[in-house]
Design a protein around this motif. Structure first.
Motif, mmCIF file in Angstrom:
data_model
loop_
_atom_site.group_PDB
_atom_site.id
_atom_site.type_symbol
_atom_site.label_atom_id
_atom_site.label_comp_id
_atom_site.label_asym_id
_atom_site.label_seq_id
_atom_site.Cartn_x
_atom_site.Cartn_y
_atom_site.Cartn_z
ATOM 1 N N VAL A 301 0.890 -1.165 0.000
ATOM 2 C CA VAL A 301 0.000 0.000 0.000
ATOM 3 C C VAL A 301 0.925 1.209 0.000
ATOM 4 C CG1 VAL A 301 -1.858 1.230 1.179
ATOM 5 C CG2 VAL A 301 -1.793 -1.283 1.228
ATOM 6 N N THR A 302 0.971 1.885 -1.118
ATOM 7 C CA THR A 302 2.054 2.801 -1.471
ATOM 8 C C THR A 302 2.339 3.888 -0.442
ATOM 9 O OG1 THR A 302 1.187 2.473 -3.714
ATOM 10 C CG2 THR A 302 2.970 4.083 -3.437
ATOM 11 N N ASN A 303 1.297 4.505 0.082
ATOM 12 C CA ASN A 303 1.473 5.698 0.915
ATOM 13 C C ASN A 303 1.420 5.411 2.409
ATOM 14 O OD1 ASN A 303 -1.276 5.027 0.770
ATOM 15 N ND2 ASN A 303 -1.899 7.122 1.274
ATOM 16 N N MET A 304 1.455 4.138 2.787
ATOM 17 C CA MET A 304 1.343 3.794 4.211
ATOM 18 C C MET A 304 2.530 2.948 4.661
ATOM 19 S SD MET A 304 -2.713 3.036 4.698
ATOM 20 C CE MET A 304 -3.974 4.174 4.091
ATOM 21 N N GLY A 305 3.724 3.387 4.318
ATOM 22 C CA GLY A 305 4.927 2.617 4.606
ATOM 23 C C GLY A 305 5.132 2.283 6.063
ATOM 24 N N GLY A 306 4.725 3.163 6.947
ATOM 25 C CA GLY A 306 4.964 2.940 8.360
ATOM 26 C C GLY A 306 3.879 2.171 9.073
ATOM 27 N N LYS A 307 2.830 1.814 8.372
ATOM 28 C CA LYS A 307 1.690 1.163 9.029
ATOM 29 C C LYS A 307 1.952 -0.328 9.226
ATOM 30 C CE LYS A 307 -3.345 1.163 9.037
ATOM 31 N NZ LYS A 307 -4.572 1.707 8.427
ATOM 32 N N GLU A 308 1.597 -0.811 10.399
ATOM 33 C CA GLU A 308 1.857 -2.206 10.741
ATOM 34 C C GLU A 308 1.195 -3.155 9.744
ATOM 35 O OE1 GLU A 308 1.270 -5.314 14.507
ATOM 36 O OE2 GLU A 308 0.670 -3.198 14.706
ATOM 37 N N GLY A 309 1.971 -4.126 9.299
ATOM 38 C CA GLY A 309 1.465 -5.121 8.357
ATOM 39 C C GLY A 309 1.817 -4.832 6.915
ATOM 40 N N ASN A 310 2.092 -3.574 6.602
ATOM 41 C CA ASN A 310 2.483 -3.235 5.233
ATOM 42 C C ASN A 310 3.871 -3.818 4.963
ATOM 43 O OD1 ASN A 310 2.048 -2.119 2.736
ATOM 44 N ND2 ASN A 310 2.153 0.006 3.398
ATOM 45 N N TYR A 311 4.166 -4.121 3.715
ATOM 46 C CA TYR A 311 5.456 -4.752 3.398
ATOM 47 C C TYR A 311 5.992 -4.229 2.069
ATOM 48 C CZ TYR A 311 2.646 -7.799 0.341
ATOM 49 O OH TYR A 311 1.791 -8.277 -0.633
ATOM 50 N N LEU A 312 7.303 -4.350 1.913
ATOM 51 C CA LEU A 312 7.980 -3.938 0.682
ATOM 52 C C LEU A 312 7.719 -5.002 -0.376
ATOM 53 C CD1 LEU A 312 11.221 -2.738 2.442
ATOM 54 C CD2 LEU A 312 9.556 -1.254 1.291
ATOM 55 N N GLU A 313 7.112 -4.587 -1.492
ATOM 56 C CA GLU A 313 6.557 -5.539 -2.461
ATOM 57 C C GLU A 313 7.364 -5.535 -3.763
ATOM 58 O OE1 GLU A 313 4.213 -7.567 -5.307
ATOM 59 O OE2 GLU A 313 4.575 -5.408 -5.435
ATOM 60 N N ALA A 314 7.607 -6.743 -4.301
ATOM 61 C CA ALA A 314 8.542 -6.895 -5.418
ATOM 62 C C ALA A 314 7.970 -6.545 -6.787
ATOM 63 C CB ALA A 314 9.073 -8.325 -5.448
ATOM 64 N N SER A 315 6.728 -6.907 -7.059
ATOM 65 C CA SER A 315 6.217 -6.719 -8.424
ATOM 66 C C SER A 315 6.001 -5.244 -8.742
ATOM 67 C CB SER A 315 4.927 -7.510 -8.638
ATOM 68 O OG SER A 315 3.864 -7.007 -7.845
ATOM 69 N N GLY A 316 5.372 -4.509 -7.809
ATOM 70 C CA GLY A 316 5.175 -3.079 -8.022
ATOM 71 C C GLY A 316 6.499 -2.363 -8.184
ATOM 72 N N THR A 317 7.477 -2.715 -7.331
ATOM 73 C CA THR A 317 8.800 -2.105 -7.422
ATOM 74 C C THR A 317 9.454 -2.401 -8.772
ATOM 75 O OG1 THR A 317 9.153 -2.179 -5.024
ATOM 76 C CG2 THR A 317 11.113 -2.076 -6.412
ATOM 77 N N SER A 318 9.358 -3.638 -9.231
ATOM 78 C CA SER A 318 9.945 -4.009 -10.531
ATOM 79 C C SER A 318 9.300 -3.234 -11.671
ATOM 80 C CB SER A 318 9.789 -5.515 -10.773
ATOM 81 O OG SER A 318 10.486 -6.264 -9.815
ATOM 82 N N MET A 319 7.981 -3.090 -11.607
ATOM 83 C CA MET A 319 7.264 -2.347 -12.641
ATOM 84 C C MET A 319 7.672 -0.877 -12.643
ATOM 85 S SD MET A 319 3.443 -3.971 -12.262
ATOM 86 C CE MET A 319 3.092 -5.670 -12.727
ATOM 87 N N PHE A 320 7.805 -0.293 -11.463
ATOM 88 C CA PHE A 320 8.234 1.106 -11.382
ATOM 89 C C PHE A 320 9.650 1.252 -11.935
ATOM 90 C CE2 PHE A 320 5.323 1.692 -7.430
ATOM 91 C CZ PHE A 320 4.232 1.922 -8.244
ATOM 92 N N ALA A 321 10.540 0.331 -11.561
ATOM 93 C CA ALA A 321 11.930 0.395 -12.047
ATOM 94 C C ALA A 321 11.963 0.346 -13.573
ATOM 95 C CB ALA A 321 12.745 -0.752 -11.456
ATOM 96 N N TYR A 322 11.144 -0.539 -14.145
ATOM 97 C CA TYR A 322 11.061 -0.646 -15.609
ATOM 98 C C TYR A 322 10.550 0.644 -16.237
ATOM 99 C CZ TYR A 322 8.924 -1.870 -20.116
ATOM 100 O OH TYR A 322 8.531 -1.880 -21.428
ATOM 101 N N ALA A 323 9.460 1.174 -15.700
ATOM 102 C CA ALA A 323 8.850 2.378 -16.278
ATOM 103 C C ALA A 323 9.771 3.587 -16.149
ATOM 104 C CB ALA A 323 7.503 2.654 -15.625
ATOM 105 N N TYR A 324 10.413 3.744 -15.004
ATOM 106 C CA TYR A 324 11.363 4.843 -14.824
ATOM 107 C C TYR A 324 12.527 4.716 -15.805
ATOM 108 C CZ TYR A 324 9.711 6.990 -10.394
ATOM 109 O OH TYR A 324 9.017 7.682 -9.436
ATOM 110 N N ALA A 325 13.123 3.521 -15.859
ATOM 111 C CA ALA A 325 14.303 3.327 -16.721
ATOM 112 C C ALA A 325 13.954 3.507 -18.192
ATOM 113 C CB ALA A 325 14.891 1.936 -16.474
#
Length: 410
Positions: A301-325
């Motif tokens: 959940v992109t804007n709630m990094g500090g909220k309990e239970g949220n986690y760093l997610e691989a697919s969204g990050t990979s997609m962002f890395a691709y789109a940025y690059a």
């Protein structure tokens, strides 16, 4: 009488041996298909090939990825196939092309009929895998791929639309546009229109992005909500805006990839080109603010990094890395955004990629699936998004990881 008994006995023995041999042969085929390939993967290879070879090692047939028991036409397998096509273009290693072609011939028969495909469902997810067919048609000249392309194009002609002319995500989700759907439908639509229709429908493609921007964009964060219900009747829909309640990283990843991929086919002279580049920049600026400083990754959940239970997610990050690059490589984004992509990719390989002793690599912390509505009901709450299964080596993460690695030349 004795002769008759002997004859019958001999006949039964022959039948038994035939069935037994066939059964053993069938089991042998299944065993061969499901067994891993013995392969040591060198750490001197680039990450794109290390991942591709790891996938082939685990699953000799592409359709087996995600531990599928039977072949199927599927948007996730289409995404993975596309990444292998791009990898083949870069390396010219025939192994990668054959992996895709074998999948395509398994799910599309010689007449061009697509396995488990029902046009009447008007499921926009089913369009996505069609992107691999353009390249296959060009390289093989196999007419089955042209027939399948035409079938998928026909679906878009009949796809149900909102009153404002946006594609429904599926017939079972009336009046709804999801960010996911932009990736599922518009890059295929743009390439088909460019190659077969002289760009006749580019305006309709831009319209899909305009509607999403108008209705899901949040001016406070610069992010986009996962979906919009024009009727505002769904339980998850805001009764004033029709939007779903949260920001899901992978949905914005789908959207960002849709923009950079559609721009491959949209000429700069078209008014929509500048508009899409503007949308991409707007999203790129907003997303950077929510990139985790320590790891370079993004949360489920992109804007709630500090909220309990949220986690760093691989697919969204990979997609962002691709789109940025890709955005930087194509000149749509400032070169400074390349650092955002690099931080993201480095975060993936240091935090979420696991390496076996034989060099096989795995991508972890991939959200298995997420959506809205349906049965059981998905309400789009924070608790819903963090509660979906987290998987290893799920194809939602595999394809984008390879695509990001290729764009970054990692």
């Amino acid at each position: 009488m004795n002769l008759l008994k002997k004859t019958n006995t001999l006949f039964l023995i022959v039948i038994y041996l035939t069935i037994s041999c066939n059964g053993k042969q069938e089991n042998k085929i299944k065993s061969e298909e499901n067994s891993k390939i013995e392969l040591t993967i060198s750490d001197t290879l680039k990450w794109s090939e290390r991942m591709a070879l790891s996938i082939i090692k685990r699953h000799p047939k592409l359709w087996q990825v995600d531990d599928n028991k039977n072949p199927k036409w599927d948007y996730k397998l289409g995404l993975l196939s596309l990444s292998f096509e791009k990898l083949y273009d870069k390396t010219q290693n025939q192994k990668y092309f054959d992996y895709v072609e074998n999948y395509a011939k398994t799910v599309i028969d010689s007449n061009g009929s697509i396995l488990n495909y029902d046009i009447e469902k008007y499921n926009i997810d089913m369009i996505n895998a069609g992107k691999i067919l353009f390249d296959l048609l060009e390289k093989t000249k196999d007419e089955r791929y042209l027939a399948a392309l035409k079938t998928l194009r026909k679906q878009l002609e009949g796809q149900s639309r909102t009153e404002s002319d946006g594609f429904w995500h599926k017939n079972i989700y009336p009046n709804q546009m999801w960010l996911d759907g932009l990736y599922m439908g518009t890059p295929f639509y743009a390439q088909y229109s460019a190659e077969f229709e002289n760009g006749k429908f580019f305006d309709d493609i831009i319209k899909q992005f305009e509607l999403i921007q108008k209705h899901t964009f949040d001016p406070q964060t610069g992010l986009l909500f996962h979906a919009w219900d024009e009727s505002k009747k769904m339980e998850w829909a805001n009764k004033e805006t029709g939007c779903s309640p949260n920001f899901w990283s992978r949905s914005m990843g789908w959207y960002a990839m849709a923009i950079v991929d559609v721009l491959d086919y949209l000429p700069k002279s078209h008014s929509g080109h500048e508009k899409l580049v503007g949308y991409l920049n707007q999203l790129a600026i907003a997303l950077e603010k929510f990139q985790d400083e320590e790891t370079g990754l993004w949360y489920q959940v992109t804007n709630m990094g500090g909220k309990e239970g949220n986690y760093l997610e691989a697919s969204g990050t990979s997609m962002f890395a691709y789109a940025y690059a890709k955005g930087v490589n194509k000149g749509y984004l400032s070169s400074s955004f390349k650092d955002v992509a690099r931080r993201a990719f480095n975060g993936l390989i240091t935090q979420l990629i696991k390496v076996d002793e034989d060099g096989e690599i795995h991508i972890t912390q991939v959200c298995g699936s997420a959506g809205l509505g349906g049965n059981p009901y998905r309400d789009g709450s924070f608790e819903y998004y963090i509660g979906e299964k987290i998987k290893i080596d799920n194809s939602h993460g595999l394809g984008p990881f390879i695509l990001a690695a290729l764009e970054l030349d990692k």
